[in-house]
Enzyme design. Structure first.
Site, PDB file in Angstrom:
ATOM      1  N   ARG A   1       0.678  -1.154   0.174  1.00 46.75           N
ATOM      2  CA  ARG A   1      -0.351  -0.124  -0.284  1.00 46.75           C
ATOM      3  C   ARG A   1       0.576   1.652  -0.360  1.00 46.75           C
ATOM      4  O   ARG A   1       0.946   1.756  -0.878  1.00 46.75           O
ATOM      5  CB  ARG A   1      -0.364   0.024   0.899  1.00 46.75           C
ATOM      6  CG  ARG A   1      -2.279   0.870   1.112  1.00 46.75           C
ATOM      7  CD  ARG A   1      -2.007   2.396   1.387  1.00 46.75           C
ATOM      8  NE  ARG A   1      -1.358   3.022   2.914  1.00 46.75           N
ATOM      9  CZ  ARG A   1      -0.320   3.605   3.522  1.00 46.75           C
ATOM     10  NH1 ARG A   1      -1.078   4.764   2.781  1.00 46.75           N
ATOM     11  NH2 ARG A   1      -0.180   3.360   5.102  1.00 46.75           N
ATOM     12  N   ASP A   2       1.703   1.414   1.119  1.00 47.03           N
ATOM     13  CA  ASP A   2       2.085   2.828   0.888  1.00 47.03           C
ATOM     14  C   ASP A   2       3.694   2.151  -0.162  1.00 47.03           C
ATOM     15  O   ASP A   2       3.622   3.679  -0.095  1.00 47.03           O
ATOM     16  CB  ASP A   2       2.675   2.901   2.463  1.00 47.03           C
ATOM     17  CG  ASP A   2       3.425   5.015   2.775  1.00 47.03           C
ATOM     18  OD1 ASP A   2       3.261   5.474   2.228  1.00 47.03           O
ATOM     19  OD2 ASP A   2       4.315   4.433   3.631  1.00 47.03           O
TER      20      ASP A   2
ATOM     21  N   HIS B   1       6.292   4.207  12.943  1.00 48.40           N
ATOM     22  CA  HIS B   1       6.240   4.250  11.272  1.00 48.40           C
ATOM     23  C   HIS B   1       7.784   5.224  10.746  1.00 48.40           C
ATOM     24  O   HIS B   1       7.174   6.658  11.019  1.00 48.40           O
ATOM     25  CB  HIS B   1       5.197   4.678  10.708  1.00 48.40           C
ATOM     26  CG  HIS B   1       5.211   4.355   9.100  1.00 48.40           C
ATOM     27  ND1 HIS B   1       3.989   3.841   8.700  1.00 48.40           N
ATOM     28  CD2 HIS B   1       5.402   5.961   8.057  1.00 48.40           C
ATOM     29  CE1 HIS B   1       4.029   3.322   6.935  1.00 48.40           C
ATOM     30  NE2 HIS B   1       4.936   5.165   6.888  1.00 48.40           N
TER      31      HIS B   1
ATOM     32  N   CYS C   1       6.140   9.534  -0.137  1.00 47.17           N
ATOM     33  CA  CYS C   1       4.569  10.355   0.880  1.00 47.17           C
ATOM     34  C   CYS C   1       3.595  11.456  -0.796  1.00 47.17           C
ATOM     35  O   CYS C   1       5.174  11.587  -0.576  1.00 47.17           O
ATOM     36  CB  CYS C   1       4.161  10.560   2.339  1.00 47.17           C
ATOM     37  SG  CYS C   1       2.699  11.947   1.899  1.00 47.17           S
TER      38      CYS C   1
ATOM     39  N   ASN D   1       9.980   4.564   2.990  1.00 47.68           N
ATOM     40  CA  ASN D   1      10.347   3.923   4.390  1.00 47.68           C
ATOM     41  C   ASN D   1      11.266   3.297   4.787  1.00 47.68           C
ATOM     42  O   ASN D   1      12.413   2.789   4.360  1.00 47.68           O
ATOM     43  CB  ASN D   1       8.834   3.144   4.413  1.00 47.68           C
ATOM     44  CG  ASN D   1       7.738   3.749   3.907  1.00 47.68           C
ATOM     45  OD1 ASN D   1       7.076   4.424   4.906  1.00 47.68           O
ATOM     46  ND2 ASN D   1       6.825   3.382   3.046  1.00 47.68           N
TER      47      ASN D   1
ATOM     48  N   HIS E   1      10.961   7.208   8.130  1.00 42.73           N
ATOM     49  CA  HIS E   1      11.577   7.202   7.040  1.00 42.73           C
ATOM     50  C   HIS E   1      12.634   6.815   7.041  1.00 42.73           C
ATOM     51  O   HIS E   1      12.811   7.669   8.389  1.00 42.73           O
ATOM     52  CB  HIS E   1      10.231   8.379   6.420  1.00 42.73           C
ATOM     53  CG  HIS E   1       9.175   7.959   5.746  1.00 42.73           C
ATOM     54  ND1 HIS E   1       8.445   8.152   4.840  1.00 42.73           N
ATOM     55  CD2 HIS E   1       8.272   6.813   6.023  1.00 42.73           C
ATOM     56  CE1 HIS E   1       7.771   7.716   4.843  1.00 42.73           C
ATOM     57  NE2 HIS E   1       7.469   7.141   5.583  1.00 42.73           N
TER      58      HIS E   1
END
Length: 317
Positions: free
Chosen positions: A26-27, A219, A252, A261, A221
């Site tokens: 997803r991300d 989460h 993002c 990430n 980065h």
């Protein structure tokens, strides 16, 4: 992989097991310029599950206009029905997204809020308060249906437009998300500017405001190379849920300074070296990221993937 590496050297005070919340499908893929075919996405999720990941964020039910890379959510999700024993959360932005997800049998959803006004406006076209009001019926309906709800909170450590984000500001929005009924809170370092002391200060303040560590995920980065250091700081505080993306995919699309990430392989290497259980087969996970990188036409940014791919041949399973 060289036999016996990484050598396990436990550190006192760390959790014995960590649940990795895999966000690559997803991300990770939502930030790719190219649209990955649905069958490749489905195979990606199956391979990640086969590598031992127990939570794999599958897709997003955001309007296709905003995230065209994930416009095939209705086609993809049914292709994952044969995966047993793996949680497959999906992102939903509003009640319409929730309707779409529930119609396909999703039992875990996530909503995404911002700790800053500028990012809320750019990402959701709303103020922070307006976005929370939008999520309120989504969370309420999900909970009525006994669906697990995760609340993502972006820009917890810094914002490219507003700069440093005060801890109390983050805690206020985080508390509101939990008050809506979220089961879990994921603290996002969207542009990768956090440092370990900042991480521990935010976690301590959240605890003071009644948010238990058991409900918190992190989460990170890796913009400034701090993701693993920040993860270790969170583990020292007792956090046992860490978000990561296979092969380091993602960023993002609404924050141009957001790089990839934390790579799942880099995280697993560190955790296994610390003697922390993950249930993940690092060899199979690395092979999966090599496989996906070939389909994307570029090498994986994960240092562990590059190191292991250079020392062993990974066969497609």
């Amino acid at each position: 992989m060289t036999e016996g590496l990484p050598m396990e050297v436990p550190v006192a005070g760390l959790p014995p097991r960590v649940r990795i919340h895999e966000v690559g499908p997803r991300d990770g893929l939502q930030n790719e310029k190219q649209v990955v075919p649905t069958e490749v996405k489905a195979e990606f999720v199956h391979r990640l599950a086969g590598a031992g990941l127990t939570t794999v964020e599958a897709t997003s039910f955001v309007h296709p206009k905003w995230v065209p890379q994930l416009a095939d959510a209705e086609d993809l999700f049914p292709r994952l029905a044969d995966i047993g024993g793996v949680a497959l959360p999906v992102l939903v932005p509003n009640e319409r997204g929730l309707d779409r997800a529930l119609a396909l049998g999703a039992r875990r959803i996530a909503v995404f809020a911002s700790a800053t006004e500028t990012f809320a406006a750019r990402n959701l076209n709303r103020t922070v308060e307006e976005s929370l009001a939008m999520f309120e019926p989504v969370v309420a309906r999900a909970k009525d249906d006994k669906v697990h709800v995760r609340g993502y909170l972006s820009m917890c450590f810094g914002d490219p437009w507003e700069g440093a984000v005060p801890v109390h500001q983050v805690v206020r929005v985080a508390r509101r998300l939990m008050d809506l009924g979220c089961d879990e809170l994921s603290l996002g370092d969207t542009i990768g500017v956090a440092t370990p002391g900042h991480v521990q200060a935010l976690l301590a303040r959240l605890n003071e405001e009644g948010v238990p560590t058991s409900a918190i995920g992190v989460h990170f980065h890796d913009t400034y190379g701090q993701a693993l250091a920040n993860t270790l700081a969170a583990l020292q505080h007792g956090v046992t849920t860490v978000d990561a993306s296979a092969g380091g995919l993602g960023g993002c699309p609404y924050a141009k300074s957001a790089t990839g990430n934390l790579a799942t392989e880099d995280l697993v290497w560190m955790l296994h070296g610390l003697g922390i259980e993950t249930g993940v087969d690092l060899g199979r996970l690395t092979a999966t990221s090599v496989w996906m990188a070939e389909r994307l036409g570029r090498p994986s940014p994960s240092r562990t993937v590059r190191a292991l791919a250079g020392t062993a041949s990974h066969k497609e399973s």
